[in-house]
Scaffold this motif. Structure first.
Motif, PDB file in Angstrom:
ATOM      1  N   SER A  26       0.826  -1.212   0.000  1.00 36.55           N
ATOM      2  CA  SER A  26       0.000   0.000   0.000  1.00 36.55           C
ATOM      3  C   SER A  26       0.855   1.254   0.000  1.00 36.55           C
ATOM      4  N   ARG A  34       0.577   4.283  -2.629  1.00 36.42           N
ATOM      5  CA  ARG A  34       0.320   5.655  -2.188  1.00 36.42           C
ATOM      6  C   ARG A  34       1.447   6.610  -2.588  1.00 36.42           C
ATOM      7  N   ASP A  69      -6.446   0.113  -3.733  1.00 38.56           N
ATOM      8  CA  ASP A  69      -5.754  -0.325  -2.519  1.00 38.56           C
ATOM      9  C   ASP A  69      -6.669  -1.258  -1.727  1.00 38.56           C
ATOM     10  N   GLU A  70      -6.502  -2.573  -1.919  1.00 42.92           N
ATOM     11  CA  GLU A  70      -7.316  -3.582  -1.236  1.00 42.92           C
ATOM     12  C   GLU A  70      -8.807  -3.217  -1.291  1.00 42.92           C
TER      13      GLU A  70
END
Length: 248
Positions: free
Chosen positions: A47, A51, A167-168
């Motif tokens: 992540s 990001r 993201d997930e």
């Protein structure tokens, strides 16, 4: 968008949080119309890497290029580049006091300077695309988690991004709602959307990904075509991770 320049490129990327080194010299590229699925254990840096692409996390060292533009250059207009990047988080981050339609139109009007009519037309078109054209006047609280996540995807798409970061996106959903979100993402991939997806959905990664990247302890351990990485991993750490995941 320059066809010869990768939409996303990380060069010797490092990220520290205090003494903790989360990314340790990542070199990573996503090509145009490619779907790259990033997998790995919690805390591996997946992540954080995602990001760093749109500078939600500022790298400690190294570079991130988006369509050839150096996001780490102080002269770069980061907000202008971010407007080309759609991002969908684990949590839906919808405005609870706004209707579904207004959730989709507010950024179009404020950032892209579209008229109300233009924004509404685009929003309705995209909501139909994600199977929610009947929910335009609902408030987020009246939607299931899967519907809220599809609204979040639609909100990103309404900005006409060049690429999408996930993201997930299914980790906060009840298991029976995961499929409807993955179906929308599958459709985007078929349409040729450039996508970087941090996920624990190995079936999705295998079926939809053009490439799977396995990360652990801040480095890329192994990457390649999904069947190679997920069915015939070469690295012992990848093998251990997949055995643990597939036992669940």
């Amino acid at each position: 968008m320059n066809e010869n320049v990768p939409p996303i490129e990380a060069i010797d990327l490092h990220k520290h949080f205090g003494q903790l080194e989360v990314l340790r010299g990542i070199d990573f590229t996503v090509d145009a119309q490619e779907v790259v699925c990033v997998v790995g254990p919690s805390g591996s840096g997946k992540s954080t890497l995602l990001r760093c692409v749109n500078l939600l996390e500022v790298p400690t060292a190294g570079k991130v290029l988006v369509e050839g533009i150096d996001m780490t250059d102080p002269e770069t207009d980061v907000d202008a580049v971010r407007a080309r990047i759609g991002m969908v988080f684990q949590q839906f981050n919808l405005f609870p006091h706004l209707t579904v339609l207004r959730n989709l139109t507010i950024a179009q009007q404020k950032v892209l300077k579209r008229s109300e009519d233009e924004a509404n037309e685009e929003a309705r078109k995209v909501l139909e695309r994600v199977g929610l054209s009947d929910k335009v006047d609902e408030f987020p609280i009246r939607l299931s988690g899967g519907q809220q996540q599809r609204v979040a995807i639609a909100r990103s798409l309404s900005m006409n991004p060049d690429m999408m970061l996930f993201d997930e996106p299914t980790s906060a959903l009840d298991p029976e709602l995961v499929g409807e979100v993955l179906d929308v993402m599958r459709g985007l991939a078929q349409e040729g959307m450039t996508m970087m997806v941090v996920t624990h959905e190995m079936g999705f990664a295998r079926q939809v990904g053009d490439r799977v990247v396995f990360m652990d302890e801040g480095i890329i351990v192994e990457e390649g075509p999904p069947d190679d990485v997920l069915l015939n991993p070469q690295h012992e750490r990848t093998q251990r991770f997949l055995q643990a995941v597939l036992r669940q």
